[in-house]
Structure formats: structure tokens, C-alpha cells
Design an enzyme around this catalytic site. Sequence first.
Site, PDB file in Angstrom:
ATOM      1  N   TYR A 155       7.862  -9.612   5.546  1.00  0.00           N
ATOM      2  CA  TYR A 155       6.524  -9.210   5.100  1.00  0.00           C
ATOM      3  C   TYR A 155       6.629  -8.036   4.131  1.00  0.00           C
ATOM      4  O   TYR A 155       7.380  -7.083   4.376  1.00  0.00           O
ATOM      5  CB  TYR A 155       5.681  -8.770   6.303  1.00  0.00           C
ATOM      6  CG  TYR A 155       4.364  -8.135   5.916  1.00  0.00           C
ATOM      7  CD1 TYR A 155       3.216  -8.904   5.780  1.00  0.00           C
ATOM      8  CD2 TYR A 155       4.279  -6.770   5.650  1.00  0.00           C
ATOM      9  CE1 TYR A 155       2.015  -8.327   5.389  1.00  0.00           C
ATOM     10  CE2 TYR A 155       3.079  -6.188   5.263  1.00  0.00           C
ATOM     11  CZ  TYR A 155       1.951  -6.966   5.134  1.00  0.00           C
ATOM     12  OH  TYR A 155       0.767  -6.395   4.750  1.00  0.00           O
ATOM     13  N   GLU A 175      -0.069  -8.458  -1.102  1.00  0.00           N
ATOM     14  CA  GLU A 175       0.573  -8.801   0.154  1.00  0.00           C
ATOM     15  C   GLU A 175       1.366 -10.087  -0.017  1.00  0.00           C
ATOM     16  O   GLU A 175       0.842 -11.067  -0.535  1.00  0.00           O
ATOM     17  CB  GLU A 175      -0.504  -8.995   1.228  1.00  0.00           C
ATOM     18  CG  GLU A 175      -0.002  -8.857   2.626  1.00  0.00           C
ATOM     19  CD  GLU A 175      -1.161  -8.854   3.623  1.00  0.00           C
ATOM     20  OE1 GLU A 175      -1.316  -7.852   4.325  1.00  0.00           O
ATOM     21  OE2 GLU A 175      -1.922  -9.836   3.676  1.00  0.00           O
TER      22      GLU A 175
END
Lengths: 291, 382
Positions: free
Chosen positions: B107, B195
Site C-alpha cells: 500500500y 493512493e
Amino acid sequence: MAVLVDKNTRVLVQGITGREGEFHTRQMLEYGTQIVAGVTPGKGGQEVLGVPVFDTVKQAVQATGADASVIFVPAPFAADAVLEAADAGVRVVVCITEGIPVQDTVKAVALVRQKGVRLIGPNCPGIITAGQCKIGILPGNIFTPGPVGLVSRSGTLTYEIVDLLTKAGLGQSTCIGIGGDPVLGSTFVDLLPLFEEDPDTQAVVLVGEIGGSDEEIAAEYIRTMHKPVIGFISGRTAPPGKRMGHAGAIISGRTGTPQAKVDALRSAGVPVADALYEIPDLVKQALASRT
Amino acid sequence: MKIHEYQAKEVLSRYGVSVPRGRVASTPGEARQIAESLGGRVVVKAQVHAGGRGKAGGIRLADTPAQAEEHARALIGSRLVTPQAPQGVPVHKVLIEEAISIAQEYYLGITLDRARQRDVVMVSAMGGMDIEQVAEEHPEAIVKVWIEPWLGLMPYQARQALYDAGIAREAVPTATKFLLALYRAYVSSDASLAEINPFVLTQDGQCLAADAKLNIDDNALFRHPEFNEYKEESEEDPIEAEAHRRGIQYVRLGGDIGIIGNGAGLVMSTLDEVSRAGGKPANFLDIGGGAKADLVRNALEIVLMDPNVKGVLFNVFGGITRGDEVAKGILEGIRSLDVRVPIVIRLAGTRAEEGLALLQGTELIPAVTMQEAARKIVEVTR
């Protein structure tokens, strides 16, 4: 004494020749604020409402000894205007402009903090010391001098609350609208110590709203204060993830919920009003318990 | 402004962020052509703003171009129901991408840390999951580094965060370049969120953005004409879209009492007050400061576009906004629009008396305080 500004504050207006700038300069002059200079690049040498206009803030400060500035310039140029004011040596900068890109604000705020300049805003209604000095766009007629300080993330809500206070016989010392953006020159914790030290202030009303964690951080500081603080949080019924006008007022993930803010304030001993009309009574009780 | 995955990937790749090969399709035929040109297995991904697409069936694997066409036919024109969008969001486009061979899922995120007043980079080896859940259950698994506003993300910070997060050591050099490119894209696009989840390490050692989310700061759109073409697609609700075209701050909330006021804080408090009185607000609408009659009329028209609205509450505390201008706007609205619902009006502050005088003799229901106004609108709409 008062918080940040009083009858001796010498104010310059950045963007004085614009429609908004001129309109509010007139209102501030009518309130009794000492407006000593205006700044619009390229318009130096002119006069607006009898106020001399300069090309740069530096020239204005040198010629007039201005120690506070209020900014009405359009959003694309507003962060630059904040930096210009800070660089020219004014003590307090009030940025009314709405819609400044956050990255610009982040840079400007980092620099003014480093220089020790007090920035209020952006996207704020300004600051007023009742009966002495109004810097910004707040409607002067609803304020009356007295012992209650106020610090708020919202403009019109401030007017609503001040109106309720005034009608309940509770005057104000200094009221500051800190602004509705996610990044601000001054947050609650930056300003509460000034009210704590101000001999004219006996109690402080803190008006928060959903989004961010400024109220929670403020609650920690309030534990150490001697003066009573009364709280109110707006946006209690706002749904998560929706931006409600103020760029800062958005509940994202698990942060910024109204309940977390109310709980944090209450656990710090702050009476939090569930409805606006309860605020004057809570202030009266707080003032009574101090004497 | 939220933009779609395929748009985010267009933007990111301009700054050197590696993304899988792929193109967006609006029809099943296009999907088939793209799958043919990519060759091999492809992924068909519904382009909607809501998260949780995978679980909702919005991401499908296709072994052949014919299968890609079939998936596209099923998705385009359907409504995708996800945990974040229980009422469903319409799918207009699908992204067709080469299927990648995943070795590891990580991530990466960049966003504003409001409390610290600067951007923060977040790295975690627990990719592919809901990051908020990771933050709650394993906060130590998310490494954060804060960025100096005048310096930007430094290479050492990127390296340090990736090593600390436990990214495969041999991948760190490539991942560092990837993260620095992501930061460049974030800053240059005036993003409020970038993101990559999952951030994929492939079996042949590449770093790829398998998914990408990019939100743009609305205040900065003036200096990004390149995003104009994304604007149309960013709106989900037709009334919200129309309001924004007219420059009005409107958010639809789903109840039946229309709310119009001046100032975000005051309007939010009005919603709270109506809810306290037992009503359900249909919307948030802020006419802002200094509104003229024309804007007020426009605001009323927008609120009445919602067929659920059974009554409208005006709550205006005039500072720069003048009560008589608001009253004129309402009168104009009543004259020119087909108003069939009751309207409660509370005017205070600048020129409120003049405003109320203008409204005398009409069917509008006056109220003195916000509280009284909330009570009255709930009564008359019940």
C-alpha cells in the site's frame, strides 16, 4: 488590553482597490478601525476612501507603520499576499480570501509560523475587538463590548451566536473567526492561550464543526486553562464523506466525527451546548461560578 | 474532485508512475478490441468512484476477448452496489487492463495531515486490504513520513519508509523511484489524495499501480485546465451537478425538507436543528456571502428539483448578505417557479426588517429564531 487587535492597531488592506476590498474598507472605517494604508500593485499613489494606496506592502509599512494586514486579493494570488505581508514585518495577517489551493496554504502557514507572524484564516470572517477594532467582514453592529471571548470555525454561525449573547446582555471582548479550510494559520490551540492571558476576557465560547481534530487537540489544552470555555459543534447530522461547503468540514474515515469532538470537550470539563440557544445560559453559569 | 481509476492512471503515468497496460471502453465492442490488442488475459474493471468494487463484482477476469466483451456488456449500464454505495452507482465505462502476475501486494498513500499541517506519505506491506481497517487493527503496520512543505519528499525519506515498512529488499530501489514519481504527480496535480492499493510487485520484479485513486483539490482546478474533461464524469447526482454548474454549494442528503441558508456553519447548524425537531433534511445549500436576489431564486429552483421535498426552510443571518435581497429572490422564485410546498423563512441581521416587510401578505411562514423555524417547517410538512 484585548486579544491581538485593539484601538491602536494600524491596519493595511491588501486588495483595497477591488470591489470587496473597498466595500469592507468602508465598513471597517465606519466601525472605527484605523485603516492607514492600502496595497494594490500598480496603483500606488492613488487614494481609496481617503486611504493612501501603495504598490507593495513593504512601502506601506515603511510609510505608515502598519502592524496588521487584511487580505482581499483573489485566491490565485492570496498565498503570495500572505507571504508578502509576513515578509514586510506586520504582526497580524488576516486572510479573508476563500478558495486558496491547499498546497499554497500549507507553504504559507509553514513560513508565517517560522517567522512568528500571527495569521488568521484563510477563508475566515476576520477578527473584532468589540468597540475598538474590526478587521474583516463581520457585521459590526451585532457586537457589544463585554467579557466573553469567542473563537469559531464558522462565520455566519459566529454572528448568530454573538447576536444571542448580545441579546442576553453578554458583551464580547474579542471574537475571532479562524476559517473553514483544512489548514489554517491559527487553530484553536494557537489562540486559546491569548484569551487565557487577556484580562478583558472572562469566559470563552469555542465554536467547532465536523472534520479534522482541532477541537480534540483544543480539549487537551483547555484542561490546563483557568478561564471557563463553553463549546458548540455544528454538523452533528452531516453524513460522512460529504463536503458541506467548508473545505474543512468533512468527516473522513473515523476522524472528525461530531461525537468525538463533543466527548473530548466534555471530558475536559467543557459544557457543550446541544443547541445554539443554550449557549448564553451556559456562559452565564460559567461566569457566575467564577465570582 | 474525485476522478476515475483510468483517469488517475493517465495522470500518474505522465509523471513516470508505472501502471499496467490498458485502455478505457464505453461499449462491449470497444472492450473486445482493447482486449485483442493487449493479448492474453485481461481484467475488466468498472469505473465508479465508490470503493469496494472487487467484492461487488465490479472487477472481472477474462481469458479471451469474447469473455472481456461479455463482462463489459454485463457491467456497462448496470448499477454497482458496494458497501460504500448501498444505493448503487451507475457504471458508464470499464477499464480493460492486462492481467498481471502478482508476487506481493503493498500500500502507498499520500495525503494531507491536517493536524500537522503538511503532507504525509504512508507505506504498508499489508496492501490489497481496506487501509482504514489496517490502521485500526495494525497501526504499526503503516509507516508514515511527513513532508517539509518547502522541501518536498526527499529520496532518503522514501527509502527509509519502504525499508521500515518491510517491502521486499530487492524491490526497494524500484519502489523508491515509483514513490518519488507518485509524489511528483501528487504535487504537480494539486492532489488531496493519491493512493495506490494494491501497489504490486510482479513476479518479474516490476512495481505497478494495480489500482489508483487520485482526488484533486477543487480550489486548485483553476490552474489545471487538463482536468476540465474529467469534471463532467465526476458528478454522480444530477441535481448536485446542476447546482455546481450554477455555482451553488449543494449537497443532496435524502430527506424531505429543503434547506437554504448563508454560510456553511449556519447551514450545518440548521440541518442539526431540523433533525432535532424530528425532520429529515433533503439537502445542504449555502448561498454564501453577499448573495443577490437572482442567486436566491436559483437556490430555490435547485432545492425544488428534488421531488422528495415537501417544504423549504430559509435561514439567513445577514452580515454581507442583505435580508431584502433574499426576500426579493424568494418572491421572484414564487412568481416564476411552480412552488407547491410550504416555505418557512427566518431572516435576521442586515436589513432583515426590510426583507420581512417585502414578504408580508404572501403565504410564506415567518419565524423569528432558527429553533422556531425548524419546528414550524417540521409541523407543516408532517
